[in-house]
Scaffold this motif. Structure first.
Motif, PDB file in Angstrom:
ATOM      1  N   LEU A   1       6.423  16.034   2.442  1.00 46.84           N
ATOM      2  CA  LEU A   1       6.374  15.562   0.970  1.00 46.84           C
ATOM      3  C   LEU A   1       7.628  14.920   0.280  1.00 46.84           C
ATOM      4  CD1 LEU A   1       3.832  18.111  -0.479  1.00 46.84           C
ATOM      5  CD2 LEU A   1       3.218  15.819   0.062  1.00 46.84           C
ATOM      6  N   GLN A   2       8.596  15.793   0.764  1.00 41.17           N
ATOM      7  CA  GLN A   2       9.996  15.230   0.268  1.00 41.17           C
ATOM      8  C   GLN A   2      10.267  14.139   0.856  1.00 41.17           C
ATOM      9  OE1 GLN A   2      13.129  18.215   1.416  1.00 41.17           O
ATOM     10  NE2 GLN A   2      14.456  17.530  -0.559  1.00 41.17           N
ATOM     11  N   ALA A   3      10.251  14.094   2.526  1.00 37.74           N
ATOM     12  CA  ALA A   3      10.528  12.837   3.083  1.00 37.74           C
ATOM     13  C   ALA A   3       9.762  11.618   2.644  1.00 37.74           C
ATOM     14  CB  ALA A   3      10.434  13.126   4.560  1.00 37.74           C
ATOM     15  N   ILE A   4       8.665  11.859   2.125  1.00 37.04           N
ATOM     16  CA  ILE A   4       7.854  10.510   1.941  1.00 37.04           C
ATOM     17  C   ILE A   4       8.113  10.169   0.734  1.00 37.04           C
ATOM     18  CG2 ILE A   4       5.382   9.657   1.328  1.00 37.04           C
ATOM     19  CD1 ILE A   4       4.469  11.811   3.479  1.00 37.04           C
ATOM     20  N   GLY A   5       8.230  11.169  -0.325  1.00 37.97           N
ATOM     21  CA  GLY A   5       8.992  10.359  -1.708  1.00 37.97           C
ATOM     22  C   GLY A   5      10.170  10.208  -1.740  1.00 37.97           C
ATOM     23  N   ASP A   6      11.017  10.900  -1.062  1.00 41.98           N
ATOM     24  CA  ASP A   6      12.457  10.340  -1.138  1.00 41.98           C
ATOM     25  C   ASP A   6      13.060   9.272  -0.439  1.00 41.98           C
ATOM     26  OD1 ASP A   6      12.856  12.435  -2.853  1.00 41.98           O
ATOM     27  OD2 ASP A   6      13.730  13.668  -1.826  1.00 41.98           O
ATOM     28  N   ALA A   7      12.067   9.185   0.748  1.00 38.34           N
ATOM     29  CA  ALA A   7      12.715   8.234   1.829  1.00 38.34           C
ATOM     30  C   ALA A   7      11.520   7.262   2.041  1.00 38.34           C
ATOM     31  CB  ALA A   7      13.101   8.797   3.122  1.00 38.34           C
ATOM     32  N   VAL A   8      10.488   7.235   2.468  1.00 39.62           N
ATOM     33  CA  VAL A   8       9.276   6.309   2.737  1.00 39.62           C
ATOM     34  C   VAL A   8       8.833   5.273   1.829  1.00 39.62           C
ATOM     35  CG1 VAL A   8       7.205   6.195   3.867  1.00 39.62           C
ATOM     36  CG2 VAL A   8       8.491   7.980   4.558  1.00 39.62           C
ATOM     37  N   VAL A   9       8.540   6.111   0.757  1.00 41.00           N
ATOM     38  CA  VAL A   9       8.107   5.174  -0.546  1.00 41.00           C
ATOM     39  C   VAL A   9       9.141   4.296  -0.967  1.00 41.00           C
ATOM     40  CG1 VAL A   9       7.089   5.283  -2.638  1.00 41.00           C
ATOM     41  CG2 VAL A   9       6.202   6.654  -0.967  1.00 41.00           C
TER      42      VAL A   9
ATOM     43  N   ALA B   1       0.782  -1.105   0.041  1.00 38.20           N
ATOM     44  CA  ALA B   1       0.001  -0.123   0.118  1.00 38.20           C
ATOM     45  C   ALA B   1       0.904   1.381  -0.129  1.00 38.20           C
ATOM     46  CB  ALA B   1      -1.012  -0.044   1.196  1.00 38.20           C
ATOM     47  N   VAL B   2       2.051   1.092   0.717  1.00 33.64           N
ATOM     48  CA  VAL B   2       3.024   2.304   0.655  1.00 33.64           C
ATOM     49  C   VAL B   2       3.770   2.409  -0.411  1.00 33.64           C
ATOM     50  CG1 VAL B   2       4.765   3.575   1.956  1.00 33.64           C
ATOM     51  CG2 VAL B   2       2.916   2.376   3.254  1.00 33.64           C
ATOM     52  N   ALA B   3       4.324   1.165  -0.748  1.00 31.91           N
ATOM     53  CA  ALA B   3       5.164   1.304  -1.968  1.00 31.91           C
ATOM     54  C   ALA B   3       4.566   1.385  -3.218  1.00 31.91           C
ATOM     55  CB  ALA B   3       5.802   0.054  -2.090  1.00 31.91           C
ATOM     56  N   ASP B   4       3.135   1.307  -3.390  1.00 36.15           N
ATOM     57  CA  ASP B   4       2.469   1.809  -4.609  1.00 36.15           C
ATOM     58  C   ASP B   4       1.813   3.150  -4.495  1.00 36.15           C
ATOM     59  OD1 ASP B   4       3.134  -0.858  -5.450  1.00 36.15           O
ATOM     60  OD2 ASP B   4       1.216  -1.769  -4.949  1.00 36.15           O
ATOM     61  N   THR B   5       2.271   3.813  -3.551  1.00 34.09           N
ATOM     62  CA  THR B   5       1.714   5.290  -3.452  1.00 34.09           C
ATOM     63  C   THR B   5       1.932   6.050  -4.607  1.00 34.09           C
ATOM     64  OG1 THR B   5       1.794   5.181  -1.070  1.00 34.09           O
ATOM     65  CG2 THR B   5       1.480   7.483  -2.225  1.00 34.09           C
ATOM     66  N   LYS B   6       0.962   6.647  -5.484  1.00 35.39           N
ATOM     67  CA  LYS B   6       1.490   7.287  -6.711  1.00 35.39           C
ATOM     68  C   LYS B   6       1.949   8.852  -6.254  1.00 35.39           C
ATOM     69  CE  LYS B   6      -0.025   3.851  -9.028  1.00 35.39           C
ATOM     70  NZ  LYS B   6       0.964   3.045  -9.728  1.00 35.39           N
ATOM     71  N   SER B   7       1.337   9.163  -5.223  1.00 38.73           N
ATOM     72  CA  SER B   7       1.628  10.710  -4.853  1.00 38.73           C
ATOM     73  C   SER B   7       1.766  10.834  -3.461  1.00 38.73           C
ATOM     74  CB  SER B   7       0.745  11.602  -5.416  1.00 38.73           C
ATOM     75  OG  SER B   7       0.890  13.065  -4.635  1.00 38.73           O
ATOM     76  N   PRO B   8       2.833  11.405  -3.067  1.00 35.46           N
ATOM     77  CA  PRO B   8       2.958  11.727  -1.504  1.00 35.46           C
ATOM     78  C   PRO B   8       1.927  12.216  -0.702  1.00 35.46           C
ATOM     79  CG  PRO B   8       4.895  12.244  -2.782  1.00 35.46           C
ATOM     80  CD  PRO B   8       3.968  12.055  -3.648  1.00 35.46           C
ATOM     81  N   GLU B   9       1.103  12.956  -1.566  1.00 29.41           N
ATOM     82  CA  GLU B   9      -0.195  13.805  -0.453  1.00 29.41           C
ATOM     83  C   GLU B   9      -1.347  12.386  -0.187  1.00 29.41           C
ATOM     84  OE1 GLU B   9       1.295  14.647  -3.328  1.00 29.41           O
ATOM     85  OE2 GLU B   9       1.216  17.130  -3.319  1.00 29.41           O
ATOM     86  N   ASP B  10      -1.017  11.297  -1.210  1.00 29.48           N
ATOM     87  CA  ASP B  10      -2.179  10.121  -0.791  1.00 29.48           C
ATOM     88  C   ASP B  10      -1.765   9.239   0.381  1.00 29.48           C
ATOM     89  OD1 ASP B  10      -3.704  11.239  -3.004  1.00 29.48           O
ATOM     90  OD2 ASP B  10      -2.465  10.100  -4.637  1.00 29.48           O
ATOM     91  N   SER B  11      -0.485   9.489   0.695  1.00 31.24           N
ATOM     92  CA  SER B  11       0.224   8.526   1.478  1.00 31.24           C
ATOM     93  C   SER B  11      -0.506   8.676   2.925  1.00 31.24           C
ATOM     94  CB  SER B  11       1.592   8.630   1.541  1.00 31.24           C
ATOM     95  OG  SER B  11       2.292   7.802   2.830  1.00 31.24           O
ATOM     96  N   ALA B  12      -0.771   7.452   3.757  1.00 32.54           N
ATOM     97  CA  ALA B  12      -1.169   7.738   4.991  1.00 32.54           C
ATOM     98  C   ALA B  12      -0.177   8.361   5.905  1.00 32.54           C
ATOM     99  CB  ALA B  12      -1.438   6.397   5.467  1.00 32.54           C
ATOM    100  N   PHE B  13       1.229   8.508   5.583  1.00 34.82           N
ATOM    101  CA  PHE B  13       2.240   9.063   6.450  1.00 34.82           C
ATOM    102  C   PHE B  13       2.189  10.737   6.332  1.00 34.82           C
ATOM    103  CE2 PHE B  13       3.842   4.980   5.823  1.00 34.82           C
ATOM    104  CZ  PHE B  13       4.655   4.786   6.910  1.00 34.82           C
TER     105      PHE B  13
END
Length: 594
Positions: free
Chosen positions: A236-244, A200-212
Motif C-alpha cells: 500500500l505504501q509503495a503504491i501510494g508513494d511511488a506507483v500512483v 486508470a492508475v493515476a486516478d486511483t482514489k485508494s491504493p487498495e483499489d489499484s490493480a497493482f
C-alpha cells in the motif's frame, strides 16, 4: 548421414549475409574440430546473454522464477548496450566458423542474427520510441499484478519493483524527449486514447483499489498472517508513494508534451535516416535482406491468389453477389457473432479442445505446458488484437463482440493457442538441448510464421467445420498477405491511413474496428507485420520441398517436430534443417515418430 553432408547442408545458414559459405570439412577434419573456436563462441554468447537479461525488464514470457526488476534505461545504460553489442559483433567476426561443429554453426547463425538486430536497434535509438499502438512499457508493468505470486520472496520482489517505477518512468521520459527533439516519435494519429491505462492508475482514489494491489488480496498458506500483513502494508505504501505519482507524472507528460508534439507523418521513411531504418526493420523481422519492392509485389500476387480461393467458397455456399457484398454479409449477419463474452470464450475453449484430440496425429513431440483461456483485460481491450497467446495463456478479446466473428475464431485459436504460440513457445523453452538464447528469445518471422502456418494446417487437420470457417481462415491468410502490401505501402510508397484501411476492408472479412486497430499497429511498428506471411511461406516452401523429395517417406509428424525442435531461428535455418530431414530419409529428431 555423413559428417561431410551435415556440414555441407548447414552452409545455407545465411542470416542477411552474415554467415559465409565455408569449405566442406572431411570426416577426419570434423573429428578434430577446434575446441578453441567453439569455446570462444560459447564464452562470448554465454556472458553476453546473461548480461542481456539484466538489461531488460522481465515480461509475461520470461522464464518462471525470473526476479522482478526494472532495468536502467538511461543514457549511460544505452551507451553501454551500444558498446557491448558493437564489441560482441567484432568478436564474432573474428571467430573462424570453419572450425565450428555443425551444431555450433547453427547456434552461431541464430546468435549473430540476434546481435545484428540488437545492434541496429541501438544505433537507430529505438529506445527513444519505447511503445507502439498496442503495447507499451507501462502496459508491460501493469501485466505483472495479474501474475501468480506464491512465496514471500515473490511478493517482496514485486514490492521492490513497484518502488522502482518512478525512476524507470523518469528515464523513459528523458528518452522520449530526445526522440521528440529529433522527430523520432510514434505517429500522432496512433496515440489517440492510448493514455487510458495510465489514467486508470493515476486516478486511483485508494491504493487498495489499484490493480497493482490485486496479488495482496489473497494470502498463500505458505505465508504467515503476520508476514502477509507486513507485505500488504508495504504494498500500500509503495503504491501510494511511488506507483500512483509516477503514473500521474507520465500521464501529464504524454498528454501535455508528447502527444501534441508527436510527428504527424505516418511513414517510416519520414523518420531520421528513414529508408535505412525501414530496411533494418525488414532484416530484423523477416530475418532476410529483402527489398520493400520485392515484398510489396509478393503481397499483391498472394492477395490475388487467395482472392480466387475466397470466390470458390462463395460459390460453395451459394451466395448471390460479389465479394464486397459477401464481406458485408459476413460482417453484419448476427449468426456469425457471439451474444456474450462468455459465449466467445466457450467457443474458443471448444476449438482448443478439439485440436487436443487431433494433436498426436500431427505432432510426435508435445509440450508439457498447458495454457489458460482468459479475456483481454478491459483497459487494453479497445486497442488490442483479437487475441494473443504465449506460454500458459491464450487471451481472447471479448470487447466489441460485433467485431469478433465466430467464423474466424478457429483460425485465431490455432494461431494463438495450440499448435501455435501456446504450443511452440513452451516447446522451445522445454528443449534442454538448445542454448538459452534459442530457448527464450523470440524471432517474429519464425514464431509468427509458424502460427500463421498453423491456421492453414487447420484445413489439413479437419478443423474447419463449415465453409464459413474455412473462409475465416482464408480471410486471415488474406490479412497476412495484405500486410505485405499495406506495411510497405504505408512506409515506402506514401499510402495514407485511410488507404491502408480501405485495402483491408476490400480484401478481408475483418470488422472495421479491428482493421483500424491493426492499421495503427502497422503505422506505429514498422516492419513487424511483414514477419507473419514471410515466415509462413518459408515453412510451407520447406514442407513442399520435403514432400516432393521424400515421397512416401514423408512423415508430417517428423516434419513438424524438426521445425519445432529449432527454437526461434532465422528463416534460412529452417531450410537447412529440412535439407537435413530429407538427407536423413525423413527421420525426425525424436525416435517415436515412425
Amino acid at each position: 548421414m555423413t559428417a561431410q553432408l551435415r556440414v555441407s547442408l548447414m552452409m545455407g545458414l545465411l542470416m542477411a549475409g552474415t554467415v559465409p559459405i565455408l569449405p566442406v570439412a572431411t570426416a577426419a577434419e570434423a573429428a578434430t574440430v577446434s575446441s578453441s573456436a567453439a569455446a570462444r563462441f560459447k564464452a562470448i554468447a554465454s556472458a553476453e546473454y546473461s548480461w542481456r537479461q539484466t538489461m531488460q525488464a522481465p515480461d509475461e514470457d520470461s522464464p518462471k522464477g525470473t526476479p522482478l526488476h526494472l532495468p536502467d534505461v538511461g543514457p549511460k545504460a544505452q551507451a553501454e548496450k551500444l558498446a557491448r553489442w558493437t564489441q560482441v559483433s567484432q568478436q564474432l567476426a573474428a571467430i573462424p566458423q570453419s572450425q565450428l561443429s555443425t551444431e555450433d554453426r547453427v547456434n552461431f547463425a541464430v546468435y549473430q542474427g540476434q546481435i545484428d538486430a540488437l545492434l541496429a536497434s541501438q544505433r537507430y535509438r529505438d529506445y527513444e520510441k519505447p511503445f507502439n499502438a498496442d503495447s507499451s512499457f507501462w502496459g508491460d508493468i501493469a501485466e505483472w499484478p495479474r501474475g501468480v505470486f506464491k512465496t514471500e520472496e515473490d511478493y517482496r520482489s514485486y514490492i521492490a519493483m513497484l518502488r522502482e517505477i518512478p525512476r524507470y518512468y523518469d528515464e523513459q521520459i528523458v528518452n522520449m524527449r530526445a526522440g521528440l527533439a529529433r522527430g523520432f516519435t510514434a505517429p500522432q494519429i496512433t496515440l489517440v486514447g492510448r493514455d487510458v491505462g495510465l489514467a486508470a492508475v493515476a486516478d486511483t482514489k485508494s491504493p487498495e483499489d489499484s490493480a497493482f494491489y490485486a496479488p495482496f488480496k489473497t494470502r498463500p498458506a505458505t505465508i504467515s498472517a503476520a508476514d502477509q500483513a507486513d507485505l500488504r502494508r508495504q504494498a500500500l505504501q509503495a503504491i501510494g508513494d511511488a506507483v500512483v505519482p509516477a503514473h500521474a507524472k507520465l500521464l501529464h507528460f504524454m498528454r501535455d508534451e508528447y502527444f501534441p508534439k508527436a510527428r504527424t507523418s505516418i511513414d517510416a521513411y519520414a523518420l531520421p535516416d528513414g529508408k535505412a531504418y525501414y530496411r533494418s526493420k525488414i532484416r530484423e523481422f523477416v530475418t532476410e535482406d529483402k527489398s520493400p519492392e520485392e515484398i510489396h509485389q509478393l503481397g499483391v500476387a498472394e492477395v490475388a491468389r487467395i482472392r480466387g480461393q475466397m470466390l470458390d467458397v462463395m460459390k460453395q455456399v451459394g451466395f448471390q453477389g460479389d465479394l464486397p457484398a459477401f464481406l458485408t454479409f459476413l460482417r453484419t449477419d448476427p449468426r456469425f457473432y457471439a451474444k456474450t463474452p462468455q459465449d466467445l470464450l466457450d467457443r474458443a475453449a471448444w476449438i482448443a479442445k478439439t485440436f487436443d484430440g487431433k494433436a498426436s496425429e500431427w505432432f510426435g513431440h508435445l509440450p508439457r505446458s498447458r495454457f489458460a483461456i482468459k479475456p483481454v483485460p478491459a483497459d487494453l481491450a479497445p486497442f488490442y488484437t483479437g487475441g494473443r497467446g504465449g506460454p500458459g495463456i491464450y487471451l481472447v478479446n471479448t470487447y466489441n463482440l460485433p467485431s469478433r466473428p465466430l467464423y474466424s475464431l478457429t483460425a485465431l485459436t490455432l494461431h494463438e493457442s495450440a499448435p501455435g504460440h501456446a504450443f511452440q513457445m513452451p516447446l522451445a523453452a522445454e528443449n534442454k538441448d538448445l542454448p538459452d538464447f534459442r530457448r527464450s528469445e523470440y524471432l517474429s518471422a519464425y514464431g509468427e510464421g509458424w502460427a500463421v502456418y498453423c491456421e492453414a494446417l487447420g484445413e489439413d487437420m479437419g478443423m474447419y467445420d463449415t465453409p464459413y470457417d474455412r473462409f475465416g481462415m482464408l480471410s486471415y491468410q488474406m490479412w497476412r498477405a495484405a500486410r505485405l502490401v499495406v506495411d510497405t505501402g504505408i512506409h515506402t510508397e506514401g499510402w495514407t491511413r485511410q488507404q491502408a484501411q480501405q485495402y483491408l476492408h476490400d480484401n478481408t472479412a475483418m470488422a472495421d474496428h479491428e482493421i483500424e486497430t491493426e492499421v495503427d499497429r502497422y503505422i506505429a511498428w514498422p516492419g513487424q507485420a511483414l514477419s507473419y506471411y514471410m515466415g509462413e511461406q518459408a515453412i510451407l516452401n520447406a514442407r513442399h520441398r520435403a514432400e516432393k523429395a521424400l515421397g512416401p517417406k514423408f512423415n508430417i509428424r517428423a516434419f513438424h517436430d524438426a521445425v519445432l525442435s529449432l527454437g526461434s531461428v532465422p528463416l534460412p535455418v529452417i531450410d537447412a534443417r529440412i535439407d537435413q530431414l530429407i538427407a536423413d530419409g525423413g527421420k525426425g529428431p525424436y525416435p517415436d515418430e515412425e
